[in-house]
Design a protein around this motif. Structure first.
Motif, short mmCIF file in Angstrom:
data_model
loop_
_atom_site.label_atom_id
_atom_site.label_comp_id
_atom_site.label_asym_id
_atom_site.label_seq_id
_atom_site.Cartn_x
_atom_site.Cartn_y
_atom_site.Cartn_z
N GLN A 54 -5.38 -9.60 -9.27
CA GLN A 54 -5.44 -8.65 -10.35
C GLN A 54 -5.12 -7.12 -10.04
OE1 GLN A 54 -9.34 -8.12 -12.65
NE2 GLN A 54 -8.51 -6.35 -13.71
N ALA A 55 -5.45 -6.99 -8.73
CA ALA A 55 -4.87 -5.60 -8.00
C ALA A 55 -3.53 -5.62 -7.86
CB ALA A 55 -5.88 -5.32 -6.80
N PHE A 56 -3.03 -6.55 -7.56
CA PHE A 56 -1.60 -6.97 -7.45
C PHE A 56 -1.04 -6.63 -8.60
CE2 PHE A 56 -0.95 -9.20 -2.92
CZ PHE A 56 -1.80 -8.31 -2.45
N TYR A 57 -1.11 -7.41 -9.41
CA TYR A 57 -0.58 -7.29 -10.88
C TYR A 57 -0.65 -5.88 -11.35
CZ TYR A 57 0.32 -12.30 -11.34
OH TYR A 57 1.04 -13.55 -11.50
N GLN A 58 -1.84 -5.43 -11.57
CA GLN A 58 -2.28 -4.01 -12.20
C GLN A 58 -1.44 -2.96 -11.32
OE1 GLN A 58 -6.15 -3.68 -13.23
NE2 GLN A 58 -5.85 -1.97 -14.46
N GLY A 59 -1.49 -3.17 -10.10
CA GLY A 59 -0.87 -1.96 -9.31
C GLY A 59 0.45 -2.03 -9.48
N PHE A 60 1.33 -2.98 -9.46
CA PHE A 60 2.77 -3.12 -9.77
C PHE A 60 2.98 -2.76 -11.22
CE2 PHE A 60 6.53 -5.92 -10.16
CZ PHE A 60 7.38 -5.27 -9.17
N PHE A 61 2.00 -3.18 -12.19
CA PHE A 61 2.39 -2.41 -13.40
C PHE A 61 2.26 -0.97 -13.51
CE2 PHE A 61 0.48 -1.00 -17.37
CZ PHE A 61 1.39 -1.49 -18.34
N LEU A 62 1.33 -0.27 -12.67
CA LEU A 62 1.18 1.18 -12.95
C LEU A 62 2.37 1.83 -11.79
CD1 LEU A 62 -2.63 1.34 -12.59
CD2 LEU A 62 -1.34 1.69 -14.87
N ALA A 63 2.96 1.18 -11.08
CA ALA A 63 3.61 1.75 -10.13
C ALA A 63 4.73 2.79 -10.36
CB ALA A 63 4.33 0.63 -9.06
N PRO A 64 5.54 2.30 -11.59
CA PRO A 64 6.48 3.29 -12.05
C PRO A 64 5.86 4.60 -12.19
CG PRO A 64 7.15 1.23 -12.88
CD PRO A 64 5.70 1.12 -12.10
N THR A 65 4.57 4.79 -12.81
CA THR A 65 4.20 6.02 -12.99
C THR A 65 3.52 6.71 -12.00
OG1 THR A 65 2.18 5.00 -14.01
CG2 THR A 65 4.01 5.53 -15.71
N VAL A 66 2.98 5.87 -11.08
CA VAL A 66 2.45 6.55 -9.82
C VAL A 66 3.38 6.96 -9.20
CG1 VAL A 66 1.08 5.96 -7.74
CG2 VAL A 66 0.28 4.98 -9.95
N ILE A 112 0.86 -1.38 0.07
CA ILE A 112 -0.16 0.04 0.09
C ILE A 112 0.95 1.10 -0.06
CG2 ILE A 112 -1.87 -1.26 0.96
CD1 ILE A 112 -1.53 0.11 3.68
N LYS A 113 2.18 0.96 -0.23
CA LYS A 113 3.10 2.15 -0.62
C LYS A 113 3.30 2.04 -2.18
CE LYS A 113 4.75 2.56 3.89
NZ LYS A 113 4.17 1.67 4.66
N ASN A 114 4.48 2.39 -2.63
CA ASN A 114 5.01 2.50 -3.85
C ASN A 114 4.42 1.22 -4.87
OD1 ASN A 114 6.20 4.48 -2.57
ND2 ASN A 114 8.02 4.36 -3.92
N PRO A 115 4.97 -0.16 -4.63
CA PRO A 115 4.81 -0.96 -5.28
C PRO A 115 3.25 -1.43 -5.85
CG PRO A 115 5.69 -2.20 -3.36
CD PRO A 115 5.72 -0.41 -3.28
N GLY A 116 2.51 -1.14 -4.90
CA GLY A 116 1.10 -1.60 -5.02
C GLY A 116 0.33 -0.41 -6.04
N GLY A 117 1.07 0.54 -6.29
CA GLY A 117 0.53 1.51 -7.47
C GLY A 117 -0.99 1.95 -7.09
N GLY A 118 -1.24 2.09 -5.76
CA GLY A 118 -2.46 2.74 -5.27
C GLY A 118 -3.62 1.50 -5.37
N LEU A 119 -3.59 0.50 -6.24
CA LEU A 119 -4.65 -0.59 -6.52
C LEU A 119 -4.27 -1.91 -5.36
CD1 LEU A 119 -4.64 -0.97 -10.05
CD2 LEU A 119 -6.42 0.66 -8.73
N ALA A 120 -3.57 -2.14 -4.98
CA ALA A 120 -3.30 -3.21 -3.92
C ALA A 120 -4.00 -3.07 -2.54
CB ALA A 120 -1.83 -3.67 -3.52
N PRO A 121 -5.09 -3.65 -2.21
CA PRO A 121 -5.75 -3.31 -1.02
C PRO A 121 -5.14 -3.67 0.23
CG PRO A 121 -6.46 -5.36 -1.97
CD PRO A 121 -5.55 -4.86 -2.86
N ILE A 122 -4.11 -4.42 0.20
CA ILE A 122 -3.49 -4.94 1.35
C ILE A 122 -1.90 -5.52 0.88
CG2 ILE A 122 -4.34 -7.11 1.21
CD1 ILE A 122 -4.60 -7.06 4.54
N GLY A 123 -1.21 -6.11 1.76
CA GLY A 123 -0.10 -6.89 1.56
C GLY A 123 1.29 -6.12 1.60
#
Length: 427
Positions: free
Chosen positions: A282-294, A237-248
């Motif tokens: 899906q949130a974990f994958y998509q969040g990690f994908f978006l993380a660099p731009t976020v 729920i910091k950088n690598p989650g890209g704002g989508l990861a709900p926990i972890g």
């Protein structure tokens, strides 16, 4: 008045504040372009790892129960290992937060009689009870793990002589906290971390070197694992989650260290084989994908904040021109009233709970009242627009996040607006 000026005015930003911010933003164009270039590199790095590991729609399937053969979970851990250039990784929703990930890494790899050395001074507040600096049930101290702390030099750099003196035969692990936490010291670059890792390994080659990587992922083109860290640890729920990861949380590093962490997280004999993903993949994958731009958006917000408040005469860490090594911007506001006004502004700019007025409270794990502004889609998500800090001298507020640059910009302008309204700042 332009349409965008009308929109800012409608949202509560006066023209004087908007003009002040616009002039500073114009001066930052070249620096923002460099952030975008780095984000492009990191985006390609993540995309390459996803393609290499054949991500498919099957990776997003809901898995329950024991979680045996959870293809999505296992593939994601390979992707994290590839991106961080490590032998293995543990990426799980069962890791509840960054503190949990760090506690897991420590308790899994330290045994009674071992010694932990912090080479970066005082750790983040919530780790004090994990280690046993402040007594707590289940702390490392209760299990016979001793602890030494090597404070930083006055300029915020590593004290190599004292680190050498602290390392003994008992020393099993050395740790560094990359980000400043609730301190006004500089955050460390990956290069600086690499230097201290090499120094420690020359003294004791078999020591485990762990880096608390929270708030630092994708800020640079390399990570501490690229310069010798045995474990890098962080929160989704910091950088690598890209704002989508709900926990972890995640731990990436050497195979043996990660295996120990897996056995500690679940059970001896079970390890990584169990732990169902429960529909979050899906949130974990998509969040990690978006993380660099976020992360790039959050960095722009931090740099904008530094330049705004430095221009107004406040001490800021890092300053407006220094290189960035995490997404946190510290601003020493000098009073509790100023901290509260700043946080009211951040909250008012949020997409969620913008009508709420944050107030200081006795938050678990901290030794003073803390104020937190966070109108987030995910509770406590520090990659989203937020600001917080302990109500004690030097009354520093720590701003971070912003899923998009425009939202981060609005947050900083609104913080200034509230300081102006409170007659704490005059433009």
């Amino acid at each position: 008045m332009s349409e965008i000026e009308k929109m800012y005015e409608e949202m509560g930003i006066c023209l004087k504040v908007l003009d002040f911010g616009s002039k500073i933003e114009a001066e930052l164009k070249e620096r923002f372009d460099e952030i975008d270039r780095r984000a492009e590199y990191n985006q390609l790095k993540v995309l390459h790892a996803m393609q290499k590991n054949h991500v498919s729609a099957d990776c997003f399937n809901y898995v329950s129960g024991y979680g045996y053969d959870d293809h999505g979970r296992d593939t994601l851990e390979k992707i994290y290992a590839d991106v961080f250039h490590t032998e293995s990784a543990l990426v799980r929703p069962q890791i509840t937060c960054g503190t949990h990930a760090l506690a897991l890494s420590l308790s899994a790899n330290l045994r009674p009689g071992d010694e932990l050395v912090s080479a970066s001074g005082k750790p983040y507040d919530t780790l004090e009870e994990v280690i046993g600096i402040r007594p707590s049930k289940g702390s490392l101290a209760e299990y016979g793990v001793s602890y030494k702390q090597v404070d930083l030099l006055e300029d915020g750099t590593f004290d190599f002589d004292s680190i050498r003196a602290a390392i003994t035969e008992k020393t099993k692990m050395v740790t560094v906290q990359r980000s400043k936490g609730y301190q006004t010291r500089p955050s460390f670059s990956v290069s600086q971390i690499g230097e201290v890792i090499r120094f420690v390994k020359e003294i004791k080659p078999d020591v485990i070197f762990m880096v608390d990587n929270c708030y630092g992922e994708f800020v640079e083109e390399i990570e501490p694992s690229d310069v010798g860290a045995d474990m890098v640890v962080g929160s989704l729920i910091k950088n690598p989650g890209g704002g989508l990861a709900p926990i972890g949380g995640y731990i990436a590093g050497k195979e043996e260290c990660i295996e120990n962490c897996a056995y500690r997280l679940t059970s001896p004999g079970l390890g990584k084989e169990v732990g169902a993903s429960l529909g979050v993949m899906q949130a974990f994958y998509q969040g990690f994908f978006l993380a660099p731009t976020v992360v790039a958006s959050a960095l722009k917000g931090a740099i904008f904040a530094a330049n705004i408040y430095e221009k107004l005469g406040y001490a800021v860490v890092p300053n407006g021109t220094e290189s960035r090594h995490d997404i946190i911007q510290a601003v020493e506001l000098g009073s509790a009233d100023a901290m509260i006004a700043f946080c009211h502004g951040i909250q008012a700019a949020a997409p969620v709970d913008s009508y709420v007025m944050p107030e200081p409270w006795a938050m678990p794990g901290y030794d003073s009242d803390v104020i937190m502004a966070a109108g987030a889609f995910v509770q406590g998500s520090s990659i989203e627009l937020s600001a917080d800090g302990p109500i004690k001298p030097p009354y520093a507020v720590y701003f971070q996040g912003g899923l998009t640059w425009p939202s981060a910009k609005l947050g900083i302008l609104m913080s200034l607006e509230h300081l102006v309204r409170a007659e704490i700042v005059q433009l």
